[in-house]
Design an enzyme around this catalytic site. Structure first.
Site, PDB file in Angstrom:
ATOM      1  N   THR A 121      -4.063 -18.954  60.968  1.00 59.00           N
ATOM      2  CA  THR A 121      -5.221 -18.067  59.886  1.00 59.00           C
ATOM      3  C   THR A 121      -6.393 -18.765  59.176  1.00 59.00           C
ATOM      4  O   THR A 121      -6.588 -20.085  59.243  1.00 59.00           O
ATOM      5  CB  THR A 121      -4.027 -17.808  58.742  1.00 59.00           C
ATOM      6  OG1 THR A 121      -4.654 -16.750  58.359  1.00 59.00           O
ATOM      7  CG2 THR A 121      -3.614 -19.501  58.296  1.00 59.00           C
ATOM      8  N   GLN A 168       3.370 -12.197  65.333  1.00 59.14           N
ATOM      9  CA  GLN A 168       2.440 -11.824  64.969  1.00 59.14           C
ATOM     10  C   GLN A 168       3.582 -11.492  63.012  1.00 59.14           C
ATOM     11  O   GLN A 168       3.821 -10.880  63.474  1.00 59.14           O
ATOM     12  CB  GLN A 168       1.882 -10.634  65.597  1.00 59.14           C
ATOM     13  CG  GLN A 168       1.445 -11.425  66.342  1.00 59.14           C
ATOM     14  CD  GLN A 168       1.601 -10.186  68.243  1.00 59.14           C
ATOM     15  OE1 GLN A 168       2.249  -9.617  68.141  1.00 59.14           O
ATOM     16  NE2 GLN A 168       0.058 -10.588  69.343  1.00 59.14           N
ATOM     17  N   ASP A 210      -0.338 -16.611  74.823  1.00 58.71           N
ATOM     18  CA  ASP A 210      -0.440 -15.794  73.680  1.00 58.71           C
ATOM     19  C   ASP A 210       0.461 -15.255  73.509  1.00 58.71           C
ATOM     20  O   ASP A 210       0.839 -14.372  74.385  1.00 58.71           O
ATOM     21  CB  ASP A 210      -2.198 -15.226  73.910  1.00 58.71           C
ATOM     22  CG  ASP A 210      -3.111 -16.371  73.844  1.00 58.71           C
ATOM     23  OD1 ASP A 210      -3.057 -17.420  72.925  1.00 58.71           O
ATOM     24  OD2 ASP A 210      -4.189 -16.693  73.869  1.00 58.71           O
ATOM     25  N   ARG A 223     -12.890 -10.262  67.609  1.00 56.37           N
ATOM     26  CA  ARG A 223     -13.333 -11.023  66.671  1.00 56.37           C
ATOM     27  C   ARG A 223     -13.947  -9.905  65.555  1.00 56.37           C
ATOM     28  O   ARG A 223     -13.979 -10.057  64.178  1.00 56.37           O
ATOM     29  CB  ARG A 223     -13.906 -12.166  66.978  1.00 56.37           C
ATOM     30  CG  ARG A 223     -13.296 -12.990  67.997  1.00 56.37           C
ATOM     31  CD  ARG A 223     -11.852 -13.873  67.616  1.00 56.37           C
ATOM     32  NE  ARG A 223     -10.793 -13.199  67.823  1.00 56.37           N
ATOM     33  CZ  ARG A 223      -9.759 -12.898  68.014  1.00 56.37           C
ATOM     34  NH1 ARG A 223      -9.958 -13.216  69.451  1.00 56.37           N
ATOM     35  NH2 ARG A 223      -8.442 -11.895  67.745  1.00 56.37           N
ATOM     36  N   ARG A 248       3.804 -20.200  67.061  1.00 59.99           N
ATOM     37  CA  ARG A 248       2.548 -20.161  66.592  1.00 59.99           C
ATOM     38  C   ARG A 248       2.397 -18.660  65.875  1.00 59.99           C
ATOM     39  O   ARG A 248       2.876 -18.168  65.915  1.00 59.99           O
ATOM     40  CB  ARG A 248       0.895 -20.560  67.621  1.00 59.99           C
ATOM     41  CG  ARG A 248      -0.123 -19.465  66.556  1.00 59.99           C
ATOM     42  CD  ARG A 248      -1.026 -19.186  67.896  1.00 59.99           C
ATOM     43  NE  ARG A 248      -1.527 -19.979  68.702  1.00 59.99           N
ATOM     44  CZ  ARG A 248      -2.279 -19.326  69.919  1.00 59.99           C
ATOM     45  NH1 ARG A 248      -2.201 -18.388  70.409  1.00 59.99           N
ATOM     46  NH2 ARG A 248      -2.505 -20.488  70.802  1.00 59.99           N
TER      47      ARG A 248
HETATM   48  P1  FDA Z   1      -7.738 -11.705  58.192  1.00 57.22           P
HETATM   49  O1  FDA Z   1      -7.660 -11.125  59.080  1.00 57.22           O
HETATM   50  O2  FDA Z   1      -7.072 -11.551  56.999  1.00 57.22           O
HETATM   51  O3  FDA Z   1      -9.098 -12.246  57.340  1.00 57.22           O
HETATM   52  C1  FDA Z   1      -8.921 -13.627  56.392  1.00 57.22           C
HETATM   53  C2  FDA Z   1     -10.838 -13.848  56.356  1.00 57.22           C
HETATM   54  O4  FDA Z   1     -11.351 -14.782  56.535  1.00 57.22           O
HETATM   55  C3  FDA Z   1     -11.265 -13.297  56.236  1.00 57.22           C
HETATM   56  O5  FDA Z   1     -11.952 -12.332  55.140  1.00 57.22           O
HETATM   57  C4  FDA Z   1     -13.045 -13.811  56.925  1.00 57.22           C
HETATM   58  O6  FDA Z   1     -13.445 -14.563  55.539  1.00 57.22           O
HETATM   59  C5  FDA Z   1     -11.738 -15.059  57.818  1.00 57.22           C
HETATM   60  N1  FDA Z   1     -11.861 -14.557  59.217  1.00 57.22           N
HETATM   61  C6  FDA Z   1     -10.797 -13.648  59.801  1.00 57.22           C
HETATM   62  N2  FDA Z   1     -11.187 -13.573  61.220  1.00 57.22           N
HETATM   63  C7  FDA Z   1     -12.601 -13.505  61.602  1.00 57.22           C
HETATM   64  C8  FDA Z   1     -13.069 -13.636  62.218  1.00 57.22           C
HETATM   65  N3  FDA Z   1     -13.128 -13.069  63.444  1.00 57.22           N
HETATM   66  N4  FDA Z   1     -14.833 -13.725  61.745  1.00 57.22           N
HETATM   67  C9  FDA Z   1     -15.277 -14.476  60.772  1.00 57.22           C
HETATM   68  N5  FDA Z   1     -13.541 -14.810  59.825  1.00 57.22           N
HETATM   69  C10 FDA Z   1     -12.913 -13.632  59.542  1.00 57.22           C
HETATM   70  N6  FDA Z   1      -3.933 -12.445  66.958  1.00 57.22           N
HETATM   71  C11 FDA Z   1      -2.855 -11.945  68.556  1.00 57.22           C
HETATM   72  O7  FDA Z   1      -2.315 -10.804  68.231  1.00 57.22           O
HETATM   73  N7  FDA Z   1      -1.896 -13.161  69.216  1.00 57.22           N
HETATM   74  C12 FDA Z   1      -2.210 -14.038  69.608  1.00 57.22           C
HETATM   75  O8  FDA Z   1      -1.859 -15.018  70.298  1.00 57.22           O
HETATM   76  C13 FDA Z   1      -3.238 -14.641  68.666  1.00 57.22           C
HETATM   77  N8  FDA Z   1      -3.757 -16.128  68.966  1.00 57.22           N
HETATM   78  C14 FDA Z   1      -4.509 -16.574  67.815  1.00 57.22           C
HETATM   79  C15 FDA Z   1      -4.819 -17.684  67.280  1.00 57.22           C
HETATM   80  C16 FDA Z   1      -5.521 -18.435  66.829  1.00 57.22           C
HETATM   81  C17 FDA Z   1      -5.728 -20.136  66.597  1.00 57.22           C
HETATM   82  C18 FDA Z   1      -5.962 -17.578  65.874  1.00 57.22           C
HETATM   83  C19 FDA Z   1      -6.212 -18.285  64.704  1.00 57.22           C
HETATM   84  C20 FDA Z   1      -6.111 -16.222  65.355  1.00 57.22           C
HETATM   85  C21 FDA Z   1      -5.305 -15.614  66.795  1.00 57.22           C
HETATM   86  N9  FDA Z   1      -5.332 -14.420  66.776  1.00 57.22           N
HETATM   87  C22 FDA Z   1      -4.049 -14.076  67.573  1.00 57.22           C
HETATM   88  C23 FDA Z   1      -5.658 -13.666  65.852  1.00 57.22           C
HETATM   89  C24 FDA Z   1      -5.140 -13.255  64.707  1.00 57.22           C
HETATM   90  O9  FDA Z   1      -3.843 -12.576  64.888  1.00 57.22           O
HETATM   91  C25 FDA Z   1      -5.825 -12.492  63.534  1.00 57.22           C
HETATM   92  O10 FDA Z   1      -5.867 -11.242  64.264  1.00 57.22           O
HETATM   93  C26 FDA Z   1      -7.600 -13.567  63.040  1.00 57.22           C
HETATM   94  O11 FDA Z   1      -6.848 -14.608  63.044  1.00 57.22           O
HETATM   95  C27 FDA Z   1      -7.662 -13.038  62.005  1.00 57.22           C
HETATM   96  O12 FDA Z   1      -6.359 -13.249  60.787  1.00 57.22           O
HETATM   97  P2  FDA Z   1      -6.816 -14.292  59.875  1.00 57.22           P
HETATM   98  O13 FDA Z   1      -4.890 -14.475  60.032  1.00 57.22           O
HETATM   99  O14 FDA Z   1      -7.820 -14.451  59.921  1.00 57.22           O
HETATM  100  O15 FDA Z   1      -6.557 -13.069  58.115  1.00 57.22           O
END
Ligand code: FDA
Length: 317
Positions: free
Chosen positions: A223, A160, A130, A286, A181
């Site tokens: 995402t 990221q 990660d 989260r 990733r």
């Molecule tokens: P964004 O935050 O723009 O959200 C878009 C939409 O997705 C929201 O409007 C909501 O509907 C939904 N959503 C997003 N997050 C949600 C949540 N927590 N609960 C409910 N709904 C949510 N980061 C990092 O810094 N280092 C890492 O190693 C990882 N590893 C990682 C693995 C995996 C499999 C995932 C999916 C994510 C990570 N992350 C991470 C976290 C990542 O950086 C990010 O903070 C979250 O995925 C939220 O970003 P989104 O791309 O979902 O979009």
């Protein structure tokens, strides 16, 4: 504002102590964390695999400063990998290097991580490092390169899209043939290091996604953002990329509807499943991503209490 406060609280020791001892806190964490034991993590992976979803198991822990704790965490990963192999699960593992001793000493980190990688290699299991805050980016990528140069190929990194440097890192990782990733990034960063606004972070996500899906090695597009997913699907169609060349990744308990939808459309979907006692900072990140989760969690706990009549369940998040 709320995001900054929640990210700050994720690293605060006092807040952590209060929250983890609060009544009902464990029940709240259960929405996003599979449980506290190896058995809980394995059970969640088994259930998701049965529905056709791939899994990455994460034994929660970070910012470890005591050697005994880092050694114990590595031992747990070794047991976990052996269980995954014994049960033939479609599951790999994700880990944070600060849990393995990155803040302690490089030689110690190497020794600890290599024990895990050797077991994982002999069981043909992939290990993802990660990515934590930008304080660790260079060190993490340097360590990854060091292991790569020693011949380890069952490893991958995370980049990221909020970091200004990530485009160059993506090109470098593609050049090595390393598995990446891609996510947006979950830590609090300065504006000179990271893009401050969502439009730039999203624009960069799409740019990096195209580089990775176009010429990377089996990237993970991590995402829940429907706009990012639509952009990925459009690029895949435009370039006639075979769906077997990449996977989508999402977090346990987040957008389960979307996870199943993508899987039923024939795309690889991996669920990141955290388990363990050290759930507090993970849960706070989260919340920071979607402050509505605070209400969602309170709702979920109320729904299972005698006050259930006060709330309606919502399974979309
Ligand atoms: P964004 O935050 O723009 O959200 C878009 C939409 O997705 C929201 O409007 C909501 O509907 C939904 N959503 C997003 N997050 C949600 C949540 N927590 N609960 C409910 N709904 C949510 N980061 C990092 O810094 N280092 C890492 O190693 C990882 N590893 C990682 C693995 C995996 C499999 C995932 C999916 C994510 C990570 N992350 C991470 C976290 C990542 O950086 C990010 O903070 C979250 O995925 C939220 O970003 P989104 O791309 O979902 O979009």
């Amino acid at each position: 504002m709320i995001r900054d406060a929640l990210i700050y609280l994720s690293g605060n020791t006092l807040a952590r102590r209060v929250a983890t001892h609060a009544p009902g806190a464990r029940a709240m964490a259960r929405r996003f964390v599979a449980g506290e034991t190896v058995d809980d993590g394995i059970a969640a992976a088994r259930a998701l695999n049965k529905r056709g979803l791939k899994v990455s198991l994460d034994y929660l822990g970070e910012s470890v400063s005591r050697r005994e704790e880092a050694v114990a965490a590595a031992d747990t990963y070794i047991r976990l990998i052996e269980r995954i192999a014994a049960e033939k699960l479609d599951t790999n593992v994700s880990m944070k290097l600060t849990q393995m001793g990155q803040d302690i000493d490089h030689a110690f980190l190497r020794e600890n991580v290599k024990r895990i990688l050797d077991t994982a290699h002999s069981r043909e299991i992939f290990v993802r490092f990660d990515m934590e805050s930008s304080k660790y980016t260079q060190r993490t990528l340097d360590f990854f390169r060091e292991l790569w140069a020693e011949g380890y190929r069952n490893i991958g990194v995370v980049l990221q899209s909020y970091l200004r440097r990530s485009e160059q890192d993506t090109l470098d990782m593609n050049g090595m043939g390393a598995r990446v990733r891609l996510c947006k990034g979950a830590y609090q960063e300065r504006d000179d290091v990271a893009f401050p606004g969502k439009p730039e972070v999203d624009g960069n996500f799409i740019r990096l996604m195209r580089l990775l899906v176009g010429s990377g090695n089996y990237p993970g597009i991590a995402t829940h953002d429907e706009a990012m997913i639509r952009a990925t699907l459009a690029f895949v169609r435009e370039t006639k990329t075979d769906p077997s060349r990449f996977e989508f990744q999402m977090l346990y308990g987040v957008r389960r509807d979307l996870q199943h939808e993508l899987h039923s459309q024939g795309y690889n979907l991996r669920v990141y499943v955290p388990y363990g006692e050290a759930w507090y900072p993970y849960l706070m990140r989260r919340m920071a991503e979607r402050p509505a989760n605070l209400f969602f969690i309170v709702n979920a706990v109320l729904a299972e209490s005698p006050l259930a009549f006060l709330v309606r369940r919502n399974d979309k998040a």
